[in-house]
Design a protein around this motif. Sequence first.
Motif, PDB file in Angstrom:
ATOM      1  N   LEU A 105       0.839  -1.198   0.000  1.00 16.56           N
ATOM      2  CA  LEU A 105       0.000   0.000   0.000  1.00 16.56           C
ATOM      3  C   LEU A 105       0.878   1.253   0.000  1.00 16.56           C
ATOM      4  N   THR A 106       0.386   2.294  -0.635  1.00 18.16           N
ATOM      5  CA  THR A 106       1.081   3.585  -0.673  1.00 18.16           C
ATOM      6  C   THR A 106       0.817   4.320   0.634  1.00 18.16           C
ATOM      7  N   VAL A 107       1.860   4.870   1.222  1.00 19.66           N
ATOM      8  CA  VAL A 107       1.749   5.595   2.488  1.00 19.66           C
ATOM      9  C   VAL A 107       1.843   7.092   2.201  1.00 19.66           C
ATOM     10  N   LEU A 108       0.826   7.818   2.687  1.00 19.88           N
ATOM     11  CA  LEU A 108       0.729   9.263   2.459  1.00 19.88           C
ATOM     12  C   LEU A 108       0.705   9.999   3.793  1.00 19.88           C
ATOM     13  N   ASP A 109       1.241  11.239   3.788  1.00 19.41           N
ATOM     14  CA  ASP A 109       1.138  12.055   5.004  1.00 19.41           C
ATOM     15  C   ASP A 109      -0.183  12.822   4.981  1.00 19.41           C
ATOM     16  N   GLU A 110      -0.384  13.679   5.965  1.00 18.96           N
ATOM     17  CA  GLU A 110      -1.648  14.413   6.094  1.00 18.96           C
ATOM     18  C   GLU A 110      -1.896  15.394   4.947  1.00 18.96           C
ATOM     19  N   GLU A 111      -0.841  15.826   4.272  1.00 17.54           N
ATOM     20  CA  GLU A 111      -0.981  16.742   3.139  1.00 17.54           C
ATOM     21  C   GLU A 111      -1.053  15.993   1.813  1.00 17.54           C
ATOM     22  N   GLY A 157      -5.855   1.360  -1.721  1.00 18.31           N
ATOM     23  CA  GLY A 157      -4.419   1.094  -1.733  1.00 18.31           C
ATOM     24  C   GLY A 157      -3.597   2.136  -1.003  1.00 18.31           C
ATOM     25  N   GLN A 158      -4.197   2.754   0.056  1.00 17.27           N
ATOM     26  CA  GLN A 158      -3.504   3.846   0.746  1.00 17.27           C
ATOM     27  C   GLN A 158      -3.569   3.720   2.265  1.00 17.27           C
ATOM     28  N   ILE A 159      -2.517   4.232   2.878  1.00 16.19           N
ATOM     29  CA  ILE A 159      -2.458   4.400   4.332  1.00 16.19           C
ATOM     30  C   ILE A 159      -2.102   5.860   4.575  1.00 16.19           C
ATOM     31  N   HIS A 160      -2.895   6.535   5.396  1.00 21.82           N
ATOM     32  CA  HIS A 160      -2.604   7.924   5.756  1.00 21.82           C
ATOM     33  C   HIS A 160      -1.995   7.940   7.155  1.00 21.82           C
ATOM     34  N   VAL A 161      -0.892   8.681   7.274  1.00 15.95           N
ATOM     35  CA  VAL A 161      -0.183   8.729   8.562  1.00 15.95           C
ATOM     36  C   VAL A 161       0.014  10.159   9.033  1.00 15.95           C
ATOM     37  N   HIS A 162       0.133  10.299  10.335  1.00  9.82           N
ATOM     38  CA  HIS A 162       0.522  11.552  10.962  1.00  9.82           C
ATOM     39  C   HIS A 162       1.996  11.383  11.347  1.00  9.82           C
ATOM     40  N   ILE A 163       2.829  12.314  10.906  1.00  9.24           N
ATOM     41  CA  ILE A 163       4.246  12.228  11.237  1.00  9.24           C
ATOM     42  C   ILE A 163       4.478  12.885  12.589  1.00  9.24           C
TER      43      ILE A 163
END
Length: 169
Positions: A105-111, A157-163
């Motif tokens: 899965l593609t990992v994306l940040d909050e932006e 296919g995505q995971i959203h993360v908080h850094i």
Amino acid sequence: MEQMFRVGAIASTHGIRGEVKVFPMTDDVKRFRKCKELLLDTGKEKKTLEIEGVKFFKQFVILKFKGYDSINDVEAYRGKELYVTREHAVPLGRDEYYVADLIGLTVLDEEEHTLGVLQDVIRTGANDVYSVMTDEGKELLFPAIKECILDIDVEAGQIHVHIMPGLLD
């Protein structure tokens, strides 16, 4: 999405009556008691094996398959992997996912900036850790906690993360 999940590998034979020692590759080793059949990957085909008996010995699961009654019947399966189909997999609870569905899965940040692709889920005592590989070949580690993993959408296919502070240092 994966349709089969690896649950173990045959490490060796056990005794002379067709039993095998299986190294479990599942979170729930008790699943073998509930499971009626497994798929054996022989390298050429997937063969359905009906489970006749289950015992536990140290870190291994001892399995007896119906119709395999001597050591000669199972000797060729040493080192081969065992699978279950998705419909026979352990049911998931709320906010639980099969690791096989998360890998890639593609990992994306909050932006919505792409950070990388999930390569592995590392099991630790407290919580899992997601290993993400960037396009530059750098590994990023994210703890699988609600404060860090905001959303998982397997279908998209995505995971959203908080850094969290200090996480990328």
